[in-house]
Structures are given as C-alpha cells and as structure tokens.
Scaffold this motif. Structure first.
Motif, PDB file in Angstrom:
ATOM      1  N   GLY A 189       6.293 -11.692  -0.609  1.00 57.43           N
ATOM      2  CA  GLY A 189       6.755 -11.115   0.728  1.00 57.43           C
ATOM      3  C   GLY A 189       6.186  -9.785   0.852  1.00 57.43           C
ATOM      4  O   GLY A 189       6.785  -9.096   1.868  1.00 57.43           O
ATOM      5  N   ASN A 190       5.461  -9.200   0.043  1.00 54.16           N
ATOM      6  CA  ASN A 190       5.049  -7.762   0.244  1.00 54.16           C
ATOM      7  C   ASN A 190       3.628  -7.766   0.836  1.00 54.16           C
ATOM      8  O   ASN A 190       2.718  -7.168   0.500  1.00 54.16           O
ATOM      9  CB  ASN A 190       5.164  -6.964  -1.013  1.00 54.16           C
ATOM     10  N   PHE A 191       3.445  -8.832   1.660  1.00 58.17           N
ATOM     11  CA  PHE A 191       2.273  -8.855   2.550  1.00 58.17           C
ATOM     12  C   PHE A 191       1.997  -7.598   3.550  1.00 58.17           C
ATOM     13  O   PHE A 191       2.497  -7.401   4.358  1.00 58.17           O
ATOM     14  CB  PHE A 191       2.294 -10.445   3.200  1.00 58.17           C
ATOM     15  N   THR A 192       0.657  -7.325   3.268  1.00 58.06           N
ATOM     16  CA  THR A 192       0.255  -6.335   4.373  1.00 58.06           C
ATOM     17  C   THR A 192      -1.152  -6.454   4.762  1.00 58.06           C
ATOM     18  O   THR A 192      -2.147  -6.412   3.891  1.00 58.06           O
ATOM     19  CB  THR A 192       0.304  -4.682   3.428  1.00 58.06           C
ATOM     20  N   THR A 193      -1.179  -6.669   6.025  1.00 52.65           N
ATOM     21  CA  THR A 193      -2.613  -7.114   6.728  1.00 52.65           C
ATOM     22  C   THR A 193      -3.488  -5.954   6.751  1.00 52.65           C
ATOM     23  O   THR A 193      -2.723  -4.771   6.827  1.00 52.65           O
ATOM     24  CB  THR A 193      -2.277  -7.783   8.091  1.00 52.65           C
ATOM     25  N   ILE A 194      -4.928  -6.225   6.716  1.00 57.12           N
ATOM     26  CA  ILE A 194      -5.835  -5.038   6.849  1.00 57.12           C
ATOM     27  C   ILE A 194      -5.417  -4.018   8.039  1.00 57.12           C
ATOM     28  O   ILE A 194      -5.356  -2.954   8.197  1.00 57.12           O
ATOM     29  CB  ILE A 194      -7.134  -5.518   6.846  1.00 57.12           C
ATOM     30  N   ARG A 195      -5.118  -4.869   9.274  1.00 55.91           N
ATOM     31  CA  ARG A 195      -4.921  -4.115  10.684  1.00 55.91           C
ATOM     32  C   ARG A 195      -3.690  -3.483  10.710  1.00 55.91           C
ATOM     33  O   ARG A 195      -3.717  -2.345  11.151  1.00 55.91           O
ATOM     34  CB  ARG A 195      -5.393  -4.922  11.819  1.00 55.91           C
ATOM     35  N   GLN A 196      -2.866  -4.099  10.076  1.00 58.39           N
ATOM     36  CA  GLN A 196      -1.371  -3.053   9.897  1.00 58.39           C
ATOM     37  C   GLN A 196      -1.631  -1.781   9.375  1.00 58.39           C
ATOM     38  O   GLN A 196      -1.263  -0.736   9.700  1.00 58.39           O
ATOM     39  CB  GLN A 196      -0.331  -3.963   9.072  1.00 58.39           C
ATOM     40  N   VAL A 197      -2.427  -2.212   8.136  1.00 54.55           N
ATOM     41  CA  VAL A 197      -2.655  -0.832   7.399  1.00 54.55           C
ATOM     42  C   VAL A 197      -3.606   0.362   7.891  1.00 54.55           C
ATOM     43  O   VAL A 197      -3.511   1.534   7.647  1.00 54.55           O
ATOM     44  CB  VAL A 197      -2.955  -1.217   5.986  1.00 54.55           C
ATOM     45  N   ILE A 198      -4.618  -0.276   8.464  1.00 58.06           N
ATOM     46  CA  ILE A 198      -5.702   0.499   9.217  1.00 58.06           C
ATOM     47  C   ILE A 198      -4.862   1.321  10.292  1.00 58.06           C
ATOM     48  O   ILE A 198      -5.152   2.591  10.575  1.00 58.06           O
ATOM     49  CB  ILE A 198      -6.806  -0.269   9.879  1.00 58.06           C
ATOM     50  N   LYS A 199      -3.893   0.553  11.075  1.00 55.18           N
ATOM     51  CA  LYS A 199      -3.137   1.214  12.418  1.00 55.18           C
ATOM     52  C   LYS A 199      -2.306   2.465  11.907  1.00 55.18           C
ATOM     53  O   LYS A 199      -2.340   3.395  12.559  1.00 55.18           O
ATOM     54  CB  LYS A 199      -2.560   0.103  12.917  1.00 55.18           C
ATOM     55  N   GLN A 200      -1.977   2.065  10.685  1.00 57.42           N
ATOM     56  CA  GLN A 200      -1.015   2.884  10.152  1.00 57.42           C
ATOM     57  C   GLN A 200      -1.381   4.175   9.480  1.00 57.42           C
ATOM     58  O   GLN A 200      -0.981   5.496   9.671  1.00 57.42           O
ATOM     59  CB  GLN A 200      -0.032   2.428   9.161  1.00 57.42           C
ATOM     60  N   HIS A 201      -2.961   3.903   8.990  1.00 56.37           N
ATOM     61  CA  HIS A 201      -3.186   4.965   8.066  1.00 56.37           C
ATOM     62  C   HIS A 201      -4.395   5.485   8.558  1.00 56.37           C
ATOM     63  O   HIS A 201      -5.225   6.418   7.787  1.00 56.37           O
ATOM     64  CB  HIS A 201      -3.145   4.671   6.824  1.00 56.37           C
ATOM     65  N   ASP A 202      -5.441   4.977   9.308  1.00 59.80           N
ATOM     66  CA  ASP A 202      -6.707   5.430   9.745  1.00 59.80           C
ATOM     67  C   ASP A 202      -7.725   4.697   8.721  1.00 59.80           C
ATOM     68  O   ASP A 202      -7.458   4.338   7.504  1.00 59.80           O
ATOM     69  CB  ASP A 202      -6.998   6.795   9.623  1.00 59.80           C
ATOM     70  N   ALA A 203      -8.717   3.966   9.314  1.00 58.86           N
ATOM     71  CA  ALA A 203      -9.641   3.105   8.414  1.00 58.86           C
ATOM     72  C   ALA A 203     -10.322   3.930   7.392  1.00 58.86           C
ATOM     73  O   ALA A 203     -10.474   3.313   6.239  1.00 58.86           O
ATOM     74  CB  ALA A 203     -10.742   2.444   9.358  1.00 58.86           C
ATOM     75  N   GLU A 204     -10.607   5.045   7.737  1.00 58.14           N
ATOM     76  CA  GLU A 204     -11.701   5.651   6.626  1.00 58.14           C
ATOM     77  C   GLU A 204     -10.587   6.064   5.264  1.00 58.14           C
ATOM     78  O   GLU A 204     -11.141   6.090   4.498  1.00 58.14           O
ATOM     79  CB  GLU A 204     -12.126   7.027   7.152  1.00 58.14           C
ATOM     80  N   VAL A 205      -9.270   6.618   5.815  1.00 55.97           N
ATOM     81  CA  VAL A 205      -8.293   6.783   4.734  1.00 55.97           C
ATOM     82  C   VAL A 205      -8.024   5.547   3.820  1.00 55.97           C
ATOM     83  O   VAL A 205      -8.087   5.367   2.707  1.00 55.97           O
ATOM     84  CB  VAL A 205      -7.063   7.384   5.358  1.00 55.97           C
ATOM     85  N   VAL A 206      -8.200   4.160   4.692  1.00 57.76           N
ATOM     86  CA  VAL A 206      -7.888   3.118   3.912  1.00 57.76           C
ATOM     87  C   VAL A 206      -9.055   2.874   2.856  1.00 57.76           C
ATOM     88  O   VAL A 206      -8.940   2.343   1.787  1.00 57.76           O
ATOM     89  CB  VAL A 206      -7.636   1.955   4.909  1.00 57.76           C
ATOM     90  N   ARG A 207     -10.194   2.928   3.196  1.00 62.28           N
ATOM     91  CA  ARG A 207     -11.515   2.648   2.447  1.00 62.28           C
ATOM     92  C   ARG A 207     -11.499   3.921   1.372  1.00 62.28           C
ATOM     93  O   ARG A 207     -11.780   3.529   0.230  1.00 62.28           O
ATOM     94  CB  ARG A 207     -12.524   2.895   3.461  1.00 62.28           C
ATOM     95  N   TYR A 208     -11.117   4.952   1.683  1.00 63.78           N
ATOM     96  CA  TYR A 208     -11.072   6.074   0.701  1.00 63.78           C
ATOM     97  C   TYR A 208     -10.229   5.566  -0.519  1.00 63.78           C
ATOM     98  O   TYR A 208     -10.310   5.702  -1.762  1.00 63.78           O
ATOM     99  CB  TYR A 208     -10.849   7.409   1.219  1.00 63.78           C
ATOM    100  N   PHE A 209      -8.882   5.317  -0.129  1.00 58.98           N
ATOM    101  CA  PHE A 209      -7.808   4.923  -0.800  1.00 58.98           C
ATOM    102  C   PHE A 209      -8.421   3.798  -1.907  1.00 58.98           C
ATOM    103  O   PHE A 209      -8.073   3.778  -2.998  1.00 58.98           O
ATOM    104  CB  PHE A 209      -6.571   4.420  -0.086  1.00 58.98           C
ATOM    105  N   LEU A 210      -9.013   2.811  -1.178  1.00 59.45           N
ATOM    106  CA  LEU A 210      -9.287   1.533  -2.143  1.00 59.45           C
ATOM    107  C   LEU A 210     -10.470   1.816  -3.045  1.00 59.45           C
ATOM    108  O   LEU A 210     -10.736   1.211  -4.039  1.00 59.45           O
ATOM    109  CB  LEU A 210      -9.821   0.345  -1.054  1.00 59.45           C
ATOM    110  N   MET A 211     -11.284   3.036  -2.763  1.00 61.11           N
ATOM    111  CA  MET A 211     -12.346   3.395  -3.492  1.00 61.11           C
ATOM    112  C   MET A 211     -11.737   4.304  -4.791  1.00 61.11           C
ATOM    113  O   MET A 211     -12.584   4.869  -5.581  1.00 61.11           O
ATOM    114  CB  MET A 211     -13.453   4.120  -2.895  1.00 61.11           C
TER     115      MET A 211
END
Ligand SMILES: [Zn+2]
Length: 495
Positions: free
Chosen positions: A274-296
């Motif tokens: 139930g802790n499902f977080t879609t890529i688009r939700q996360v990008i919308k909330q945090h900015d795509a470059e921030v998400v990529r940086y976080f994942l790296m």
C-alpha cells in the motif's frame, strides 16, 4: 584501471571484459504494461541508464535492449476490470512509461521489443526445450521441468530440495512437479491467444520465456550483461537462465547485475503493502532532476529510502550545485582564458589540484562497480572549494577564476552530462522551476514578484528607502524573501 562490476552469477566483483572488445551487449528486464510505474521501476531505469551511459562514456558501442511485457495475467485481469481492450491498455502504459523515462533524462535503449512481437520465436524455443526433454506438454500447457536443469537455483543460491518443500501446491495441478513453471499457457475463454502446436485453441507465452527469447534473439548467446531489479533474481532470472541454457548448452550471459530496492521508511516499496508511489506523483511533487539525483545518491545495488528528508537532501545538493553556477555566471562574463594562470595562493592551488585530479578520480570511482555516490562526493568537494574561493574573491575576479570556471564547465559538458545525466539545467532555469511550482502552490505569480523587485530597485536608486522597505515587507507577507547582492542585483526565493 579497468571497469569492475559485481556479478550476481559469481557473487564477486570482477573485471568487466565484453565478448567483443569495444562492443557491449546488455539486456534489462522492462515493465509489464498494465498500470502506472512506481519509484521502484524508476530506480531500475536510472541504475541501468547510468550503466549504459558510463559504458558508452568509456568508448564502447553498446547495444542496449529493454523489453515491454505486453501480454500477461496482470494485463488480462486489468483489461477486464477496466473494460479496456488489452492492446489499448498496454499502449497507454507503454506511452506513460516513455514519458516518465524522458522526464527522468533516461536515454532510450537501442531496442525496445515487445513480447507479442516474438511469439513465433518463443514457440520455437519451447519446441526445442521439449525436444531436449527440458519441458513437457499437458492439456495445451507447456511446463519447464526444473529438475532436468542441474544448475537450477545457482543464481539465487537456492537449494532445490528447500524450494520443493516450500513450493505452493496449487489446486487443479497439471504440473508434474510443483517447481515446474509455465512456458506456454493454454487458451482460456475471452483471453488473447496465438495459434500453437499444443492444442487447437492455441494460447499465450509465460512471462519468463519472453526475456530468454528476446535477449538471445537480439543479442546472441551468450551476451554480456543482463540487468534487473533484485526482486527478479528468483524466480524470474533463475528461470531465464534455465530456459536459455536448457535450449543451447551455451551460457546465457556473462554478467548479471541487480539494482537494490526503494524503501519507504525502510519497508520495501510494493503495491501490496500500500505504499505505492508512482513516478509521475513523485516527479510532480519533487521535480524530475531531484528525483533522478535522489535515485543516484545511493550505490545502485544498495537499498535506498524514499523519505521527505532524503528528497530534501537531494534538492539541497542540486541547489548547492546550481547556486555555485549562478554565482560564477553572475561574476564572470564570457571571457575565456585558455592557459591556466599560475595559482597565486593556497586556495587557488587547492582548486587547481582538485580540478586537475577530478577526471581520474571520477573514472576510478565509476570503474569500481559504477560508484556514483563516491563520484558525487568529489563533485561536491570541488563545489565547496569554489564557494570558499568565491567568498574571498569580492567583485573583481582574478584570471584564475575564469580558467577554473571554464574547466568546470568543460567537465559538466564532457563528464556529468554524458556519463551521469545530471547537472544538465541552466542554473536560472533550475531555480525558476521551483519558483514556478511554489508560486502555483502559494498563488503568487513570478511576474508580480519581479515587477515589485523592479519597483523597489527604482525606489532605492531614488534613495527612497522607506518605499523600498515597504515593498520588501509586502513581499515578505507573500512568503517571498529578498537578498540584495553587493553588485546591486536582488535575488529572491519563496520561504
Ligand atoms: Zn526479464
């Protein structure tokens, strides 16, 4: 030094030697297109995007194949639930995945085959397995006979007897052994089917056979690297090996690389929890470059925790990087200094040394099983020295600074962009993205803020400090903070 990778097949870090020098073949398990993708899919995509980028950065010609599973139980069930034809459903989610990938700066693989494009080849492979007594047909289904493959369990380090005792006994079992898995599923009413040699009604392929067939048909057997999430080791990758090696007695691939999970508050992310977080939700909330940086920001094979704190840290790291670029742009015109001016003090010496050493340190850390966090550590060490130097520079930059800035920009173009896919924004645009997001959230338009700042600048040049202060207070009430720079310009941000 040459590239070393952690190979799940041998459980060791090994020197990477492709089958053909200068050419690398790589297959990564893609998504099953039946729903929006979550952060776990983004993690795998980013991890292997960096592998792909770095292999190319080293001068290799890389053939990268990532598949789409476009026929599967999950797809059929979802299409029934939503009353959407299965093809329309898969098309929708494949497109959505592509949009997510491009937002995250993930390079398009060389080939993106779909399972349904390879049905005849899968049927051929299954026939070979039957001929080699590695598979058997029952009521229109074909199963892989796991006990006929002696190496079964080697990748996941599972003992076949333990697996047997833990295997789920299904009702209406047509398999000879509970461990056997489906290569071909007989047609059921209302399901998409393809003609097969195993019964008039035909059927459809099982999930595991897709990857064995698409990878070896497109890359040959063996090929160099097979990648995927750690959650796929068993049974999916174990089964892929059993199928491919059961067919031809040749090794399936030479290196298996696995990326770690994304945890939310240290729990594995999955839909069932139930802790499902879609890529688009996360990008919308945090900015795509921030998400990529976080994942790296963690090594690709380690788990990573998706928490507000870690997302904020990722953003602050990028802020720090772009603030430095902003400072340099503000201070330095486009003047070029080709030769390094002799460093005249300790800080210049320190900066010159770290800039000169950076490319080899970067390569050394990336050669060590793609150690991105370590290489980012070197980046931020230089950012720190740069800032320290700038703090002491004042408004008249020394020629050395021009040289240092140009060196840094060269590394951004030649190293960070191609090999890592981050630090690719213009600093001003990077900050504007957040201002825009925040201004939407706070209902304050960027234009209003900028016009107020212009008005205030006018007031200040007229020495009307009372008006200037009033405007500052007004903006403060709207959540906007101003910072006047020594050169007369004003920076601003939302609190
Ligand atoms: Zn696969």
């Amino acid at each position: 030094m040459s590239l070393r990778v952690y190979n799940s097949l041998t459980q060791k870090k090994e020197t990477f030697a492709p089958l053909k020098k200068g050419k690398v073949s790589m297959y990564v398990c893609g998504i099953t297109a039946y729903d929006s993708c979550h952060l776990g899919h983004a993690r795998a995509a980013v991890a292997f995007d960096v592998v792909y980028r770095y292999l190319k950065f080293l001068g290799n010609e890389v053939t990268y194949v990532r598949n789409f599973t476009d026929i599967d139980d999950k797809i059929i069930n979802r299409s029934k639930e939503k009353n959407i034809p299965w093809k329309e459903l898969t098309e929708r989610y494949i497109q959505e995945y592509r949009d997510d990938m491009s937002a995250l700066q993930i390079l398009t693989p060389t080939q993106e085959p779909r399972a349904t494009e390879f049905i005849p080849q899968m049927i051929g492979a299954i026939q070979t397995l039957i001929e080699k007594k590695k598979a058997y047909e029952k009521n229109g289904n074909v199963y892989y006979a796991v006990r006929e493959f002696k190496k079964y369990g080697a990748l996941s380090q599972k003992n076949i007897e333990d697996l047997e005792s833990g295997a789920r006994i299904e009702i209406d079992e047509t398999k000879k052994d509970p461990l056997d898995f489906a290569l071909w599923k007989a047609a059921k009413p209302g399901e998409p089917t393809w003609p097969s040699p195993w019964g008039e009604k035909g059927g459809r392929p099982g999930w595991h056979i897709e990857c064995s067939v698409m990878s070896t048909k497109l890359l040959g057997q063996p090929f160099d690297i097979h990648g995927g999430g750690r959650d796929l080791i068993f049974p999916h990758h174990e089964n892929e090996i059993a199928q491919a090696e059961g067919m031809s007695q040749k090794n399936f691939c030479n290196y298996f690389l696995h990326n770690g999970f994304v945890n939310i508050d240290a729990e594995k992310m999955s839909k069932s929890k139930g802790n499902f977080t879609t890529i688009r939700q996360v990008i919308k909330q945090h900015d795509a470059e921030v998400v990529r940086y976080f994942l790296m920001s963690a090594h690709y094979s380690s788990p990573i925790d998706y928490t507000e704190k870690n997302m904020l840290e990722a953003k602050l790291a990028l802020d720090r990087y772009y603030l430095l670029l902003g400072r340099l742009n503000l201070l330095l015109a486009d003047q070029k200094i080709k030769k390094m001016p002799k460093p005249s003090n300790d800080l210049e010496k320190e900066l010159a040394k770290s800039l000169e050493e950076f490319p080899s340190k970067f390569k050394e850390s990336m050669d060590d099983d793609f150690n991105v966090p370590k290489s980012l550590g070197y980046v931020f060490e230089i950012v720190r020295i740069f800032n320290k130097y700038l703090d002491q520079t004042g408004t008249t930059p020394a020629p050395f600074l021009f040289w240092a800035r140009d060196e840094w920009m060269k590394m951004q173009k030649e190293i960070f962009e191609p090999a890592l896919g981050i630090f690719i924004s213009e600093p001003q645009k990077y900050f504007e993205r957040f201002k825009k997001n925040k201004s939407e959230a706070q209902s304050v338009s960027v234009e209003l803020v900028e016009s107020k700042i212009a008005e205030r600048r006018q007031a200040r040049s007229n020495k009307d400090f009372k008006k200037s202060d009033t405007i500052r207070d007004e903006l403060m009430k709207l959540g906007v903070e101003l910072k006047d720079r020594p050169d007369g310009t004003t920076e601003w941000h939302f609190k």
